[in-house]
Scaffold this active site. Structure first.
Site, mmCIF file in Angstrom:
data_model
loop_
_atom_site.group_PDB
_atom_site.id
_atom_site.type_symbol
_atom_site.label_atom_id
_atom_site.label_comp_id
_atom_site.label_asym_id
_atom_site.label_seq_id
_atom_site.Cartn_x
_atom_site.Cartn_y
_atom_site.Cartn_z
ATOM 1 N N ASP A 1 0.860 -1.207 0.086
ATOM 2 C CA ASP A 1 0.012 0.066 0.129
ATOM 3 C C ASP A 1 0.878 1.134 -0.042
ATOM 4 O O ASP A 1 1.719 1.392 0.730
ATOM 5 C CB ASP A 1 -0.846 -0.055 1.245
ATOM 6 C CG ASP A 1 -2.082 0.875 1.281
ATOM 7 O OD1 ASP A 1 -1.981 1.680 0.390
ATOM 8 O OD2 ASP A 1 -3.276 0.427 1.756
ATOM 9 N N ARG B 1 -0.647 4.652 -0.062
ATOM 10 C CA ARG B 1 -1.585 5.507 0.208
ATOM 11 C C ARG B 1 -0.932 6.396 1.103
ATOM 12 O O ARG B 1 -0.522 5.908 2.163
ATOM 13 C CB ARG B 1 -2.880 4.979 0.349
ATOM 14 C CG ARG B 1 -3.646 4.423 -0.800
ATOM 15 C CD ARG B 1 -5.106 3.712 -0.608
ATOM 16 N NE ARG B 1 -4.867 2.748 0.242
ATOM 17 C CZ ARG B 1 -5.832 1.989 0.791
ATOM 18 N NH1 ARG B 1 -7.174 2.119 0.150
ATOM 19 N NH2 ARG B 1 -5.731 0.885 1.196
#
Length: 187
Positions: free
Chosen positions: A121, A123
């Site tokens: 990830d 983000r």
């Protein structure tokens, strides 16, 4: 943080009437979609862009359903959806489609990203604190199943977590299992 902030505009939707404002950070343009009246402790959904789920209503994920649920709930209870432009857990649309291709051959979402040379990830949620500060919001009820979001905010207090309960189907069952078992999602 250097932010360019738009004016506020009306946004009538199938879920009801909202207000909308854009926050430009470098090359990313994020959105705050909010009710006309924001409660003192609003329900907030931090939603990362998912073109295939949000717009095309893909059944490979639960993103579109989560966004629909959030907009319905927030319209009823008052609050905000913060829509972050970080497609495919931050790897972008082209790489997300390449990951989908690998999933077609039996790889789960995490393994597909790994085979493409990415981590789980990418983000980043720092902008969320800035957006909430812009609205003078200090405390929220956070609508999420993602434990990373529960620990991402540094300037905003999370009063409680509001779970998002979605049904699985044959196309997203394994995806949801990976989110639960490998990513720690609270499903």
């Amino acid at each position: 943080m250097n932010l360019e902030i738009s004016k506020i505009a009306n946004l009538p939707t199938a879920y009801g009437d909202f207000k909308i404002q854009s926050f430009k950070q470098n090359d990313k343009e994020h959105l705050a979609i909010f009710t006309f009246t924001i409660p003192q402790i609003p329900t907030v959904r931090i939603h990362s862009e998912c073109l295939t789920g949000d717009v095309l209503k893909s059944l490979k994920c639960d993103c579109g359903e989560q966004l629909d649920f959030a907009l319905k709930t927030i319209q009823k209870d008052g609050g905000m959806v913060i829509y972050l432009r970080q497609e495919g857990r931050g790897i972008g649309l082209l790489n997300k489609v390449n990951a989908y291709h690998l999933q077609d051959f039996g790889h789960d979402t995490m393994k597909a990203n790994e085979l493409l040379g990415f981590k789980q990830d990418y983000r980043d949620y720092k902008i969320v604190d800035e957006i909430l500060q812009h609205f003078n919001i200090e405390k929220i009820n956070l609508m999420t199943n993602n434990p990373l979001k529960l620990n991402a905010l540094e300037k905003t207090k999370i009063e409680r977590r509001v779970p998002i309960v979605m049904n699985s189907c044959k196309y997203n069952y394994e995806y949801l299992e990976v989110k639960k078992e490998k990513m720690g999602h609270l499903l």
